[in-house]
Design an enzyme around this catalytic site. Structure first.
Site, PDB file in Angstrom:
ATOM      1  N   SER A 151       0.851  -1.149   0.146  1.00 46.01           N
ATOM      2  CA  SER A 151      -0.005  -0.001   0.028  1.00 46.01           C
ATOM      3  C   SER A 151       0.649   1.149  -0.091  1.00 46.01           C
ATOM      4  O   SER A 151       1.692   1.531  -0.959  1.00 46.01           O
ATOM      5  CB  SER A 151      -0.927  -0.053   1.182  1.00 46.01           C
ATOM      6  N   ASP A 227     -10.081  -5.891  -2.831  1.00 37.71           N
ATOM      7  CA  ASP A 227      -9.592  -4.680  -1.959  1.00 37.71           C
ATOM      8  C   ASP A 227     -10.393  -3.791  -1.922  1.00 37.71           C
ATOM      9  O   ASP A 227     -10.831  -2.879  -2.712  1.00 37.71           O
ATOM     10  CB  ASP A 227      -8.102  -4.402  -2.699  1.00 37.71           C
ATOM     11  N   HIS A 259      -7.592  -6.133   1.384  1.00 43.88           N
ATOM     12  CA  HIS A 259      -6.310  -5.327   1.484  1.00 43.88           C
ATOM     13  C   HIS A 259      -5.420  -5.752   2.651  1.00 43.88           C
ATOM     14  O   HIS A 259      -4.302  -5.074   3.055  1.00 43.88           O
ATOM     15  CB  HIS A 259      -6.727  -3.825   1.914  1.00 43.88           C
TER      16      HIS A 259
HETATM   17  N1  LIG Z   1      -8.947   0.726   8.001  1.00 43.63           N
HETATM   18  C1  LIG Z   1      -7.655   0.936   8.304  1.00 43.63           C
HETATM   19  C2  LIG Z   1      -6.980   1.703   6.995  1.00 43.63           C
HETATM   20  C3  LIG Z   1      -5.476   1.554   7.064  1.00 43.63           C
HETATM   21  C4  LIG Z   1      -5.116   0.323   6.797  1.00 43.63           C
HETATM   22  O1  LIG Z   1      -5.631  -0.742   5.915  1.00 43.63           O
HETATM   23  N2  LIG Z   1      -3.622   0.048   6.716  1.00 43.63           N
HETATM   24  C5  LIG Z   1      -3.246  -0.887   6.154  1.00 43.63           C
HETATM   25  C6  LIG Z   1      -1.953  -0.369   5.175  1.00 43.63           C
HETATM   26  S1  LIG Z   1      -2.718   0.726   3.991  1.00 43.63           S
HETATM   27  C7  LIG Z   1      -2.507  -1.867   7.305  1.00 43.63           C
HETATM   28  O2  LIG Z   1      -1.537  -2.494   7.025  1.00 43.63           O
HETATM   29  N3  LIG Z   1      -3.118  -1.912   8.287  1.00 43.63           N
HETATM   30  C8  LIG Z   1      -2.511  -2.584   9.642  1.00 43.63           C
HETATM   31  C9  LIG Z   1      -2.585  -4.137   9.702  1.00 43.63           C
HETATM   32  O3  LIG Z   1      -3.546  -4.524   8.821  1.00 43.63           O
HETATM   33  O4  LIG Z   1      -1.851  -4.653  10.363  1.00 43.63           O
HETATM   34  C10 LIG Z   1      -7.502   1.937   9.526  1.00 43.63           C
HETATM   35  O5  LIG Z   1      -8.565   2.956   9.812  1.00 43.63           O
HETATM   36  O6  LIG Z   1      -6.798   1.598  10.567  1.00 43.63           O
END
Ligand SMILES: N[C@@H](CCC(=O)N[C@@H](CS)C(=O)NCC(=O)O)C(=O)O
Length: 283
Positions: A151, A227, A259
């Site tokens: 991402s 995604d 995602h």
């Molecule tokens: N819905 C998420 C959006 C952010 C998101 O999905 N982040 C991804 C990277 S863009 C991620 O890796 N999140 C941490 C994880 O899944 O461990 C939020 O608001 O925290």
């Protein structure tokens, strides 16, 4: 430089280190995985992982399942934090700006410019930090480096490889933001970090960088077809840009995948094999 965690993992060792960063002016943490080959004294390539929005150095090392493949291929894995952090570091209440959202650029605008220097950190300081902490443990590297990410971190991996030809011998991304100048996440952050002048943004936009790339390092991208952020990612824009100039590009659309790190872990083995092959071929 201080080691704050160490765990045996797949015959190697997962570590976390903390150090004072000259790039960000803050303490920075990074995950370090040493495969069994490295612990036995073999010179191994180094593969950098850049995480996405909201992540620290922990998300990748705890959720991606990469250690087993790093052990198999003899790759040292480095996973830095996604931004400077701390009470004295500027922040924003939104998850997609400020701490946890460094976007792998050197900010030029107040109040971000002092600390938000993640391009300088990843490209120049991190390899020195890694060399020092490996030397401290008697671990050798082959001098070859690869970079991948997810991402925002996929954007980071692609743009840093394109902006610094010769620095990395392999590159790939999971669900990368390929055209930040054209989507809300990128437009918001680039306005804050780089200012209103859109020509500055294009220097950090993968789709815009492809036509003038100084080397044609093959790009591997995996993208979940389900995604929830697809409108911010738009991998077809990168496909078109690569096709136009003959840049080697593989896009794997993965039906049913979202995602999350469940998606990343599912295709981690293929990405690690891609890097292992390229880093070995590079000598
Ligand atoms: N819905 C998420 C959006 C952010 C998101 O999905 N982040 C991804 C990277 S863009 C991620 O890796 N999140 C941490 C994880 O899944 O461990 C939020 O608001 O925290």
């Amino acid at each position: 430089m201080e080691r704050t965690e160490h765990h045996a993992s797949f015959g190697g060792r997962q570590e976390v280190w903390q150090h004072a960063s000259r790039s960000t002016g803050t303490p920075m943490k990074l995950g370090v995985y040493l495969p069994p080959a490295a612990l036995k004294g073999e010179a191994c390539p180094v593969l950098y992982w850049l995480s996405g929005l909201t992540c620290t150095e922990q998300n990748f090392i705890t959720k991606a399942g990469a250690q087993q493949f790093a052990a198999e291929h003899g790759l040292i894995l480095i996973a830095p934090d996604t931004s400077p952090r701390g009470d004295d570091v500027p922040n924003d209440p939104a998850y997609d700006l400020g701490q946890g959202a460094g976007f792998y650029v050197n900010a030029t605008q107040a109040p971000w410019a002092t600390n938000f220097r993640m391009e300088e950190y990843v490209v120049h300081e991190l390899p020195e930090v890694v060399a020092a902490l490996l030397q401290q443990q008697g671990v050798k590297t082959s001098g070859r480096q690869g970079i991948f990410g997810h991402s925002m971190g996929g954007h980071g991996a692609l743009t840093l490889a394109l902006r610094h030809p010769g620095a990395y011998q392999s590159v790939s991304a999971f669900a990368p933001i390929v055209a930040p100048s054209a989507v809300p996440w990128g437009q918001k952050v680039f306005t804050a970090y780089l200012g209103e002048d859109r020509t500055q943004w294009l220097a950090h936009d993968t789709v815009a960088l492809i036509p003038g790339a100084k080397e044609r390092l093959p790009i591997l991208v995996d993208q979940g077809a389900d995604d929830e952020f697809l409108s911010q990612l738009q991998p077809e824009l990168l496909k078109a840009a690569c096709e136009q100039v003959g840049h080697p590009f593989t896009l794997n659309m993965r039906p049913g995948y979202d995602h999350s790190y469940y998606f990343i872990a599912s295709f981690m083995g293929e990405h690690m094999a891609h890097h292992a092959a390229a880093l070995k071929a590079a000598g």
